[in-house]
Design a protein around this motif. Structure first.
Motif, PDB file in Angstrom:
ATOM      1  N   ALA A  80      -8.690 -11.351 -13.216  1.00 57.52           N
ATOM      2  CA  ALA A  80      -8.335  -9.944 -13.453  1.00 57.52           C
ATOM      3  C   ALA A  80      -8.491  -9.136 -12.166  1.00 57.52           C
ATOM      4  CB  ALA A  80      -9.195  -9.359 -14.561  1.00 57.52           C
ATOM      5  N   LEU A  81      -9.607  -9.322 -11.482  1.00 55.67           N
ATOM      6  CA  LEU A  81      -9.856  -8.564 -10.251  1.00 55.67           C
ATOM      7  C   LEU A  81      -8.867  -8.950  -9.156  1.00 55.67           C
ATOM      8  CD1 LEU A  81     -13.762  -8.396 -10.050  1.00 55.67           C
ATOM      9  CD2 LEU A  81     -12.161  -6.775 -11.069  1.00 55.67           C
ATOM     10  N   SER A  82      -8.517 -10.223  -9.076  1.00 60.49           N
ATOM     11  CA  SER A  82      -7.544 -10.666  -8.070  1.00 60.49           C
ATOM     12  C   SER A  82      -6.211  -9.960  -8.265  1.00 60.49           C
ATOM     13  CB  SER A  82      -7.334 -12.176  -8.145  1.00 60.49           C
ATOM     14  OG  SER A  82      -8.493 -12.853  -7.731  1.00 60.49           O
ATOM     15  N   GLU A  83      -5.786  -9.824  -9.514  1.00 61.15           N
ATOM     16  CA  GLU A  83      -4.528  -9.131  -9.774  1.00 61.15           C
ATOM     17  C   GLU A  83      -4.644  -7.643  -9.434  1.00 61.15           C
ATOM     18  OE1 GLU A  83      -2.453  -9.883 -13.374  1.00 61.15           O
ATOM     19  OE2 GLU A  83      -2.557 -12.067 -13.115  1.00 61.15           O
ATOM     20  N   LEU A  84      -5.780  -7.038  -9.755  1.00 60.26           N
ATOM     21  CA  LEU A  84      -5.986  -5.624  -9.426  1.00 60.26           C
ATOM     22  C   LEU A  84      -6.006  -5.408  -7.910  1.00 60.26           C
ATOM     23  CD1 LEU A  84      -8.627  -4.830 -12.157  1.00 60.26           C
ATOM     24  CD2 LEU A  84      -6.331  -3.869 -12.035  1.00 60.26           C
ATOM     25  N   ILE A  85      -6.557  -6.365  -7.200  1.00 56.81           N
ATOM     26  CA  ILE A  85      -6.587  -6.292  -5.736  1.00 56.81           C
ATOM     27  C   ILE A  85      -5.164  -6.437  -5.185  1.00 56.81           C
ATOM     28  CG2 ILE A  85      -7.331  -7.511  -3.643  1.00 56.81           C
ATOM     29  CD1 ILE A  85      -9.992  -8.099  -5.267  1.00 56.81           C
ATOM     30  N   SER A  86      -4.396  -7.390  -5.731  1.00 59.70           N
ATOM     31  CA  SER A  86      -3.025  -7.581  -5.233  1.00 59.70           C
ATOM     32  C   SER A  86      -2.141  -6.376  -5.558  1.00 59.70           C
ATOM     33  CB  SER A  86      -2.411  -8.870  -5.784  1.00 59.70           C
ATOM     34  OG  SER A  86      -2.175  -8.764  -7.166  1.00 59.70           O
ATOM     35  N   GLU A  87      -2.461  -5.641  -6.638  1.00 62.56           N
ATOM     36  CA  GLU A  87      -1.730  -4.414  -6.980  1.00 62.56           C
ATOM     37  C   GLU A  87      -2.161  -3.238  -6.107  1.00 62.56           C
ATOM     38  OE1 GLU A  87      -2.489  -3.679 -11.120  1.00 62.56           O
ATOM     39  OE2 GLU A  87      -1.536  -5.543 -11.751  1.00 62.56           O
ATOM     40  N   GLY A  88      -3.293  -3.379  -5.432  1.00 63.66           N
ATOM     41  CA  GLY A  88      -3.793  -2.291  -4.607  1.00 63.66           C
ATOM     42  C   GLY A  88      -4.710  -1.330  -5.345  1.00 63.66           C
ATOM     43  N   VAL A  89      -4.940  -1.578  -6.623  1.00 60.36           N
ATOM     44  CA  VAL A  89      -5.813  -0.711  -7.425  1.00 60.36           C
ATOM     45  C   VAL A  89      -7.262  -0.863  -6.963  1.00 60.36           C
ATOM     46  CG1 VAL A  89      -6.680  -0.254  -9.764  1.00 60.36           C
ATOM     47  CG2 VAL A  89      -4.258  -0.763  -9.405  1.00 60.36           C
ATOM     48  N   LEU A  90      -7.630  -2.069  -6.605  1.00 59.62           N
ATOM     49  CA  LEU A  90      -8.957  -2.325  -6.047  1.00 59.62           C
ATOM     50  C   LEU A  90      -8.799  -2.810  -4.616  1.00 59.62           C
ATOM     51  CD1 LEU A  90     -10.708  -4.304  -8.953  1.00 59.62           C
ATOM     52  CD2 LEU A  90     -10.784  -1.855  -8.487  1.00 59.62           C
ATOM     53  N   VAL A  91      -9.795  -2.508  -3.807  1.00 60.53           N
ATOM     54  CA  VAL A  91      -9.834  -3.017  -2.432  1.00 60.53           C
ATOM     55  C   VAL A  91     -11.162  -3.734  -2.235  1.00 60.53           C
ATOM     56  CG1 VAL A  91      -8.261  -1.324  -1.438  1.00 60.53           C
ATOM     57  CG2 VAL A  91     -10.678  -0.799  -1.572  1.00 60.53           C
TER      58      VAL A  91
ATOM     59  N   THR B  63      -9.498   1.903  -5.206  1.00 61.61           N
ATOM     60  CA  THR B  63      -8.763   2.429  -4.060  1.00 61.61           C
ATOM     61  C   THR B  63      -8.970   3.942  -3.918  1.00 61.61           C
ATOM     62  OG1 THR B  63      -6.598   2.585  -2.997  1.00 61.61           O
ATOM     63  CG2 THR B  63      -6.632   2.832  -5.374  1.00 61.61           C
ATOM     64  N   THR B  64      -8.846   4.411  -2.707  1.00 63.58           N
ATOM     65  CA  THR B  64      -8.905   5.855  -2.455  1.00 63.58           C
ATOM     66  C   THR B  64      -7.494   6.425  -2.299  1.00 63.58           C
ATOM     67  OG1 THR B  64      -9.193   5.439  -0.094  1.00 63.58           O
ATOM     68  CG2 THR B  64     -11.200   5.811  -1.410  1.00 63.58           C
ATOM     69  N   ASP B  65      -6.479   5.582  -2.521  1.00 65.69           N
ATOM     70  CA  ASP B  65      -5.081   6.003  -2.440  1.00 65.69           C
ATOM     71  C   ASP B  65      -4.743   6.786  -3.716  1.00 65.69           C
ATOM     72  OD1 ASP B  65      -2.313   6.281  -2.468  1.00 65.69           O
ATOM     73  OD2 ASP B  65      -1.937   4.238  -1.743  1.00 65.69           O
ATOM     74  N   ILE B  66      -4.814   8.091  -3.633  1.00 64.85           N
ATOM     75  CA  ILE B  66      -4.619   8.955  -4.799  1.00 64.85           C
ATOM     76  C   ILE B  66      -3.208   8.796  -5.369  1.00 64.85           C
ATOM     77  CG2 ILE B  66      -4.646  11.346  -5.637  1.00 64.85           C
ATOM     78  CD1 ILE B  66      -7.426  10.097  -4.942  1.00 64.85           C
ATOM     79  N   GLN B  67      -2.209   8.637  -4.512  1.00 65.74           N
ATOM     80  CA  GLN B  67      -0.838   8.455  -4.998  1.00 65.74           C
ATOM     81  C   GLN B  67      -0.731   7.201  -5.855  1.00 65.74           C
ATOM     82  OE1 GLN B  67       1.423   8.646  -1.304  1.00 65.74           O
ATOM     83  NE2 GLN B  67       2.207  10.656  -1.889  1.00 65.74           N
ATOM     84  N   LEU B  68      -1.396   6.141  -5.442  1.00 65.27           N
ATOM     85  CA  LEU B  68      -1.382   4.910  -6.217  1.00 65.27           C
ATOM     86  C   LEU B  68      -2.066   5.118  -7.564  1.00 65.27           C
ATOM     87  CD1 LEU B  68      -1.685   1.385  -4.931  1.00 65.27           C
ATOM     88  CD2 LEU B  68      -3.046   2.005  -6.913  1.00 65.27           C
ATOM     89  N   LEU B  69      -3.162   5.867  -7.583  1.00 66.09           N
ATOM     90  CA  LEU B  69      -3.877   6.129  -8.829  1.00 66.09           C
ATOM     91  C   LEU B  69      -3.058   7.019  -9.774  1.00 66.09           C
ATOM     92  CD1 LEU B  69      -7.517   6.584  -7.486  1.00 66.09           C
ATOM     93  CD2 LEU B  69      -6.507   4.561  -8.583  1.00 66.09           C
ATOM     94  N   VAL B  70      -2.348   7.981  -9.220  1.00 67.41           N
ATOM     95  CA  VAL B  70      -1.470   8.832 -10.034  1.00 67.41           C
ATOM     96  C   VAL B  70      -0.340   7.979 -10.624  1.00 67.41           C
ATOM     97  CG1 VAL B  70       0.222  10.721  -9.926  1.00 67.41           C
ATOM     98  CG2 VAL B  70      -2.029  10.982  -8.857  1.00 67.41           C
ATOM     99  N   ALA B  71       0.229   7.092  -9.815  1.00 66.49           N
ATOM    100  CA  ALA B  71       1.292   6.200 -10.297  1.00 66.49           C
ATOM    101  C   ALA B  71       0.755   5.253 -11.370  1.00 66.49           C
ATOM    102  CB  ALA B  71       1.882   5.409  -9.136  1.00 66.49           C
ATOM    103  N   LEU B  72      -0.475   4.786 -11.204  1.00 65.42           N
ATOM    104  CA  LEU B  72      -1.109   3.921 -12.204  1.00 65.42           C
ATOM    105  C   LEU B  72      -1.224   4.654 -13.530  1.00 65.42           C
ATOM    106  CD1 LEU B  72      -2.740   1.413 -13.163  1.00 65.42           C
ATOM    107  CD2 LEU B  72      -4.773   2.589 -12.292  1.00 65.42           C
ATOM    108  N   LYS B  73      -1.702   5.876 -13.489  1.00 63.10           N
ATOM    109  CA  LYS B  73      -1.848   6.673 -14.711  1.00 63.10           C
ATOM    110  C   LYS B  73      -0.500   6.848 -15.396  1.00 63.10           C
ATOM    111  CE  LYS B  73      -3.878  10.950 -16.454  1.00 63.10           C
ATOM    112  NZ  LYS B  73      -4.707  12.110 -16.099  1.00 63.10           N
ATOM    113  N   LYS B  74       0.508   7.183 -14.615  1.00 66.73           N
ATOM    114  CA  LYS B  74       1.848   7.378 -15.179  1.00 66.73           C
ATOM    115  C   LYS B  74       2.355   6.083 -15.809  1.00 66.73           C
ATOM    116  CE  LYS B  74       6.463   9.037 -14.254  1.00 66.73           C
ATOM    117  NZ  LYS B  74       7.376   9.679 -13.343  1.00 66.73           N
TER     118      LYS B  74
END
Length: 122
Positions: free
Chosen positions: A52-63, A73-84
């Motif tokens: 699960a974590l490996s996939e989250l890392i490859s998605e950029g959600v986790l670093v 991640t501290t990438d707010i745009q990525l987190l906003v896109a995740l929420k959407k």
């Protein structure tokens, strides 16, 4: 955590972590518990957590920070896109179910508005 037998556990763990991030129980830059700790907490195999974590890392959600662990991640745009993406998936599922009940989109909007109003009062 209660797991659904029809959905792979690693996928349910990903969804759980998405939910924790979207609800801000896990915030941008926050460190996740160690893999072994997550496995104990969620009562699953370490390999399942790792997948699960490996996939989250490859998605950029986790670093990953070598020697320190995994962080949101501290990438707010990525987190906003995740929420959407997560919200859209929920709406898609609901929409499909309502369409099978022969409920039109305008009716859906009205039912949703009625439901929201009812929840506000409660």
């Amino acid at each position: 955590m209660n797991f659904n037998d029809k959905v792979p556990i690693y996928y349910q763990i990903k969804q759980y972590i998405y939910s924790e991030i979207i609800s801000e129980k896990l915030t941008a830059g926050q460190k996740l518990p160690a893999i072994r700790q997550l496995a104990v907490t969620l009562t699953v195999n370490v390999n399942t957590i790792q997948r699960a974590l490996s996939e989250l890392i490859s998605e950029g959600v986790l670093v990953t920070q070598r020697g320190k662990g995994n962080f949101v991640t501290t990438d707010i745009q990525l987190l906003v896109a995740l929420k959407k993406r997560v919200v859209t998936a929920q709406f898609s599922e609901l929409y499909d179910k309502l369409i099978t009940l022969k409920i039109s989109p305008p009716e859906m909007v009205q039912y949703l508005q009625d439901y929201i109003d009812q929840r506000k009062e409660a």
